[in-house]
Design an enzyme around this catalytic site. Sequence first.
Site, mmCIF file in Angstrom:
data_model
loop_
_atom_site.group_PDB
_atom_site.id
_atom_site.type_symbol
_atom_site.label_atom_id
_atom_site.label_comp_id
_atom_site.label_asym_id
_atom_site.label_seq_id
_atom_site.Cartn_x
_atom_site.Cartn_y
_atom_site.Cartn_z
ATOM 1 N N TYR A 1 -14.395 -82.379 -4.756
ATOM 2 C CA TYR A 1 -13.452 -83.426 -5.159
ATOM 3 C C TYR A 1 -12.272 -82.909 -5.964
ATOM 4 C CZ TYR A 1 -17.308 -86.141 -3.523
ATOM 5 O OH TYR A 1 -18.306 -86.634 -2.743
ATOM 6 N N GLY A 2 -12.176 -81.639 -6.203
ATOM 7 C CA GLY A 2 -11.032 -81.165 -6.972
ATOM 8 C C GLY A 2 -11.044 -79.665 -7.194
ATOM 9 N N ILE A 3 -9.839 -79.175 -7.536
ATOM 10 C CA ILE A 3 -9.705 -77.757 -7.877
ATOM 11 C C ILE A 3 -9.569 -77.698 -9.389
ATOM 12 C CG2 ILE A 3 -8.254 -75.704 -7.615
ATOM 13 C CD1 ILE A 3 -7.258 -76.960 -4.973
ATOM 14 N N VAL A 4 -10.227 -76.729 -10.021
ATOM 15 C CA VAL A 4 -10.173 -76.648 -11.487
ATOM 16 C C VAL A 4 -9.485 -75.341 -11.897
ATOM 17 C CG1 VAL A 4 -11.521 -76.685 -13.617
ATOM 18 C CG2 VAL A 4 -12.290 -78.021 -11.643
ATOM 19 N N GLY B 1 -12.602 -72.910 -10.467
ATOM 20 C CA GLY B 1 -13.611 -73.533 -9.624
ATOM 21 C C GLY B 1 -12.987 -74.483 -8.642
ATOM 22 N N GLY C 1 -14.515 -77.705 -6.232
ATOM 23 C CA GLY C 1 -15.643 -78.471 -5.718
ATOM 24 C C GLY C 1 -15.164 -79.353 -4.590
ATOM 25 N N LYS D 1 -8.268 -80.227 -14.004
ATOM 26 C CA LYS D 1 -8.899 -80.522 -12.710
ATOM 27 C C LYS D 1 -7.969 -81.361 -11.868
ATOM 28 C CE LYS D 1 -13.019 -82.635 -10.645
ATOM 29 N NZ LYS D 1 -14.416 -83.020 -10.882
ATOM 30 N N ASP E 1 -25.215 -86.257 -9.787
ATOM 31 C CA ASP E 1 -24.926 -84.956 -9.163
ATOM 32 C C ASP E 1 -25.280 -83.826 -10.128
ATOM 33 O OD1 ASP E 1 -24.219 -83.271 -7.127
ATOM 34 O OD2 ASP E 1 -22.060 -83.362 -7.519
HETATM 35 N N1 LIG Z 1 -14.050 -78.192 -18.273
HETATM 36 C C1 LIG Z 1 -14.249 -77.119 -17.511
HETATM 37 N N2 LIG Z 1 -14.160 -75.883 -18.022
HETATM 38 C C2 LIG Z 1 -14.355 -74.795 -17.244
HETATM 39 N N3 LIG Z 1 -14.673 -74.841 -15.947
HETATM 40 C C3 LIG Z 1 -14.793 -76.040 -15.373
HETATM 41 C C4 LIG Z 1 -14.583 -77.244 -16.105
HETATM 42 N N4 LIG Z 1 -14.788 -78.286 -15.278
HETATM 43 C C5 LIG Z 1 -15.116 -77.761 -14.075
HETATM 44 N N5 LIG Z 1 -15.117 -76.404 -14.114
HETATM 45 C C6 LIG Z 1 -15.405 -75.471 -13.009
HETATM 46 O O1 LIG Z 1 -14.985 -76.023 -11.785
HETATM 47 C C7 LIG Z 1 -16.101 -76.208 -10.907
HETATM 48 C C8 LIG Z 1 -15.894 -77.467 -10.097
HETATM 49 O O2 LIG Z 1 -15.709 -78.557 -10.985
HETATM 50 P P1 LIG Z 1 -16.315 -79.988 -10.694
HETATM 51 O O3 LIG Z 1 -17.800 -79.846 -10.457
HETATM 52 O O4 LIG Z 1 -15.899 -80.922 -11.760
HETATM 53 O O5 LIG Z 1 -15.584 -80.340 -9.334
HETATM 54 P P2 LIG Z 1 -16.098 -81.169 -8.108
HETATM 55 O O6 LIG Z 1 -15.051 -81.096 -7.071
HETATM 56 O O7 LIG Z 1 -16.454 -82.528 -8.577
HETATM 57 O O8 LIG Z 1 -17.389 -80.364 -7.659
HETATM 58 P P3 LIG Z 1 -18.621 -80.774 -6.756
HETATM 59 O O9 LIG Z 1 -18.343 -80.262 -5.387
HETATM 60 O O10 LIG Z 1 -19.736 -80.025 -7.419
HETATM 61 O O11 LIG Z 1 -18.834 -82.238 -6.836
HETATM 62 C C9 LIG Z 1 -17.329 -76.234 -11.821
HETATM 63 O O12 LIG Z 1 -18.497 -75.806 -11.165
HETATM 64 C C10 LIG Z 1 -16.904 -75.245 -12.896
HETATM 65 O O13 LIG Z 1 -17.112 -73.915 -12.450
#
Ligand SMILES: Nc1ncnc2c1ncn2[C@@H]1O[C@H](COP(=O)(O)OP(=O)(O)OP(=O)(O)O)[C@@H](O)[C@H]1O
Length: 388
Positions: free
Chosen positions: A66-69, A62, A64, A84, A179
């Site tokens: 704020y980060g790549i997971v 994933g 988002g 992440k 969020d």
């Molecule tokens: N613990 C985890 N296990 C599996 N997949 C995860 C996990 N944490 C995050 N992901 C995947 O990564 C994606 C992005 O993670 P996250 O929402 O924490 O990032 P973000 O950059 O904060 O996103 P956003 O733009 O929604 O604020 C999630 O929608 C999910 O698909």
Amino acid sequence: MSSSLTSNELEANPAPDPQAPITRKGFLISLKNSGTPMPIPEQNLYGRCRPVAEFEKLNRVGEGSYGIVYRARDTRNNEVVALKKVRMDQEKDGLPVSGLREIMILKQLKHENIVRLREVVVGKSLDSIFLVMDFCEQDLASVLDNMAQPFTESEVKCITLQVLRALKYIHDRYIIHRDLKVSNLLMTDDGCIKLADFGLARMYSNPPKPMTPQMVTLWYRAPELLLGCKTHTTAVDMWSFGCILGELLLGKPMLPGSSEIAQLDMIIDLLGAPSESIWPGFSELPAVQNFTLSQQPYNNLKTKFSAIAQAGRNLLNILFIYNPNTRATAEECLNSKYFIDPPQACDPRMMPTFPQHRNNTAPQQAQTSADIPISDLLNVFIKRQRMD
Ligand SMILES: Nc1ncnc2c1ncn2[C@@H]1O[C@H](COP(=O)(O)OP(=O)(O)OP(=O)(O)O)[C@@H](O)[C@H]1O
């Protein structure tokens, strides 16, 4: 979002109840007392950070704002984890503010319906930090996007009960997620739902202190935020929860607005126009003058959810209350007749499993790094910000 980590913000919004399980200690108190970063009294407050090189990245799951997971393997014990990478390039001052907030909040939370932060690991420079979390096989957004038929009502109850337990847990600790949306609800193959992504979460106080209103993804954003209200309460999460419940029941996003005014119009089409009588203080909200709101007088929830039993519609009705002060709390929702009436929530282990659509990308090379205490990392970020 323009965000920077200031000592004011660190001091802001203290928990009103000194007995509350969330405490602020270590570097936060150092900042508060002195006004400048102080040496951290407890050495390695958050433990020593392992290098990310000890993790083998398997694939990206994933990305988002704020980060790549990544899905990754911990080479020390062979366990599969989520890694992440905290994104640095979005912050104008180079600080991973949302990442640091996420670490600070997740470190304090321990609940089976909240994603567990195992540790923080570092890349080869201080500019590269990663959150190591329990890996969840699915997120609800990709499940909903790929499933052949919608969840049954007993599956919807199983999911939403777990979300409500997570919300009650954080709200009891004066934390607002801010969020809440289907992509931040993760699901394991055991049917366990985990609330994730605390990058926008905040502690709140009573009376509430001002916060940025442009939080929460548009489709899940409460009317008070759309109308510029600067004091947020846990009610913003409850509105988002209502949107998620509706989305699971309908099998599609409930209020998919394309702009703030389109979002408000959709809300008004569904619920009727807000007024001073049902929402005292409404006409004083900062953005009320900026929009010409439609005067649609009817509540159409009953028509939109005609296939849902009365108790379900009652639950939606108490979630979609304009006035945030009277909107249902997580605890009230947990006590709703909806969860008592048949069909009852299925056991999480009886939830269907789904193909892992997110695992189709190529493995990535791990980086090398030093073994650095997380407390040092946090101090570096705080110092850098003070120089700006
Ligand atoms: N613990 C985890 N296990 C599996 N997949 C995860 C996990 N944490 C995050 N992901 C995947 O990564 C994606 C992005 O993670 P996250 O929402 O924490 O990032 P973000 O950059 O904060 O996103 P956003 O733009 O929604 O604020 C999630 O929608 C999910 O698909």
